[in-house]
Design an enzyme around this catalytic site. Structure first.
Site, mmCIF file in Angstrom:
data_model
loop_
_atom_site.group_PDB
_atom_site.id
_atom_site.type_symbol
_atom_site.label_atom_id
_atom_site.label_comp_id
_atom_site.label_asym_id
_atom_site.label_seq_id
_atom_site.Cartn_x
_atom_site.Cartn_y
_atom_site.Cartn_z
ATOM 1 C CE LYS A 210 -4.973 -1.256 1.681
ATOM 2 N NZ LYS A 210 -5.452 -1.915 2.411
ATOM 3 N NE ARG A 250 -7.124 -8.521 0.016
ATOM 4 C CZ ARG A 250 -7.008 -7.816 -0.403
ATOM 5 N NH1 ARG A 250 -5.707 -7.186 -0.769
ATOM 6 N NH2 ARG A 250 -7.148 -8.093 -1.821
HETATM 7 N N1 PMM Z 1 -7.362 -3.680 0.742
HETATM 8 C C1 PMM Z 1 -7.831 -4.128 -1.115
HETATM 9 C C2 PMM Z 1 -8.826 -4.975 -0.770
HETATM 10 N N2 PMM Z 1 -9.319 -5.725 -0.077
HETATM 11 N N3 PMM Z 1 -9.564 -6.458 1.943
HETATM 12 C C3 PMM Z 1 -9.315 -6.107 3.512
HETATM 13 N N4 PMM Z 1 -10.366 -6.375 4.202
HETATM 14 N N5 PMM Z 1 -8.384 -5.351 3.914
HETATM 15 C C4 PMM Z 1 -7.538 -4.455 3.208
HETATM 16 O O1 PMM Z 1 -7.621 -3.689 3.577
HETATM 17 C C5 PMM Z 1 -7.894 -4.113 1.423
HETATM 18 C C6 PMM Z 1 -9.321 -5.420 0.825
HETATM 19 C C7 PMM Z 1 -7.024 -3.080 -1.608
HETATM 20 O O2 PMM Z 1 -5.760 -3.588 -1.674
HETATM 21 P P1 PMM Z 1 -5.358 -4.784 -3.480
HETATM 22 O O3 PMM Z 1 -5.670 -3.415 -4.824
HETATM 23 O O4 PMM Z 1 -4.075 -4.972 -3.065
HETATM 24 O O5 PMM Z 1 -6.046 -5.563 -3.206
#
Ligand code: PMM
Length: 269
Positions: A210, A250
């Site tokens: 991030k 995650r």
């Molecule tokens: N961040 C992203 C997408 N889904 N779900 C949860 N539970 N927590 C998060 O911090 C989160 C998520 C965005 O990141 P990506 O674009 O790398 O998937």
């Protein structure tokens, strides 16, 4: 939790796994690397992203979930939509990861309740196109107090909809309507005795790649570290979060995260 984004535009891996075969191969590789859970999402939540049509989201995620479940993987669906959650659960997903915590589409809560699935409720204030302007925490306790109160309110609504508290996992939503410094305060509040840990719920945290990591590692001229060069910082955060006792992280690089946890486990023996 390993990330299997089936989106053309996610900020870190957008477009790489849009083809269902590529997504399936990626999911299988993440399980081989040690993922306990695969998170399959068809909507990018990158700041400024626009939303796909429901039909597009369904077409992206459902075949991939069905294929991953068939290989024996435990799968969560990353969606804010009741219709997508219902189809994903039908296809064999066992967790619904809702980055809006039920705010974007309240009908998602009865769908999860009826399926008896696990529900990840992330702290959220609005869709990606408005996230920047919503990152203001002027109330008591600043960002930690605000996120805590808003998560408590979500738990109330979730439980009222019939999802048992033991099926709820909370997430502080790093990078979602948060300024860079807010994210660090929220991580600290997950430490034992901290204000978020005090909520008494299981926590999932998504920090991998991030932009607040990019800011932390910025060059001397202020240029943020590019997304592909933030992995080590993300792994360091995984170690801290493991020590804090969170339920899950995650991540995109499952192998690296597993290495970190192996070292931590060896040192804890
Ligand atoms: N961040 C992203 C997408 N889904 N779900 C949860 N539970 N927590 C998060 O911090 C989160 C998520 C965005 O990141 P990506 O674009 O790398 O998937």
């Amino acid at each position: 939790m390993g990330v299997v984004n089936v989106t053309p535009d996610s900020f870190s891996d957008g477009g790489r796994y849009v083809d269902p075969e590529a997504a399936l191969a990626h999911g299988r590789a993440l399980v081989a690397d040690g993922a306990d859970l695969l998170d399959d999402g068809g909507e990018s939540t990158r700041p400024g992203a626009t939303r796909p049509l429901v039909r597009e989201e369904l077409d992206r995620v459902v075949p991939v979930i069905a294929g991953l479940v068939e290989t024996g993987a435990v799968v969560s669906v990353d969606t804010m939509r009741a219709e997508v959650a219902a189809a994903a659960l039908e296809a064999g997903a066992s967790v619904v990861n809702d980055v809006s915590g039920g705010l974007a589409d309240p009908e998602i809560l009865p769908v999860v309740a009826a399926a008896g699935a696990t529900y990840v409720a992330m702290h959220w204030r609005g869709h990606s196109d408005r996230m920047g302007e919503l990152a203001v925490y002027d109330g008591p306790g600043g960002v930690v107090g605000g996120v805590r109160r808003e998560l408590e309110a979500r738990v109330e609504a979730i439980v009222a909809a019939g999802i048992g508290e033991d099926r709820v996992v909370l997430d502080p939503g790093l990078g979602f309507a948060k300024r860079p410094e807010h994210n660090w305060e929220l991580v600290a509040a997950l430490a034992p005795g901290g204000e978020l840990a005090g909520l008494g719920q299981r926590f999932l945290v998504g920090a991998s790649r991030k932009s607040f990591l990019g800011r932390l590692l910025a060059a001397t001229d202020g240029t943020p570290r590019p997304v592909g060069e933030r992995e080590v910082a993300g792994h360091a955060l995984t170690l801290v979060l493991a020590q804090h006792g969170v339920w899950g992280v995650r991540v995109h690089d499952v192998r690296g995260a597993r290495d970190v946890l192996a070292v931590w486990a060896a040192c804890s023996r």
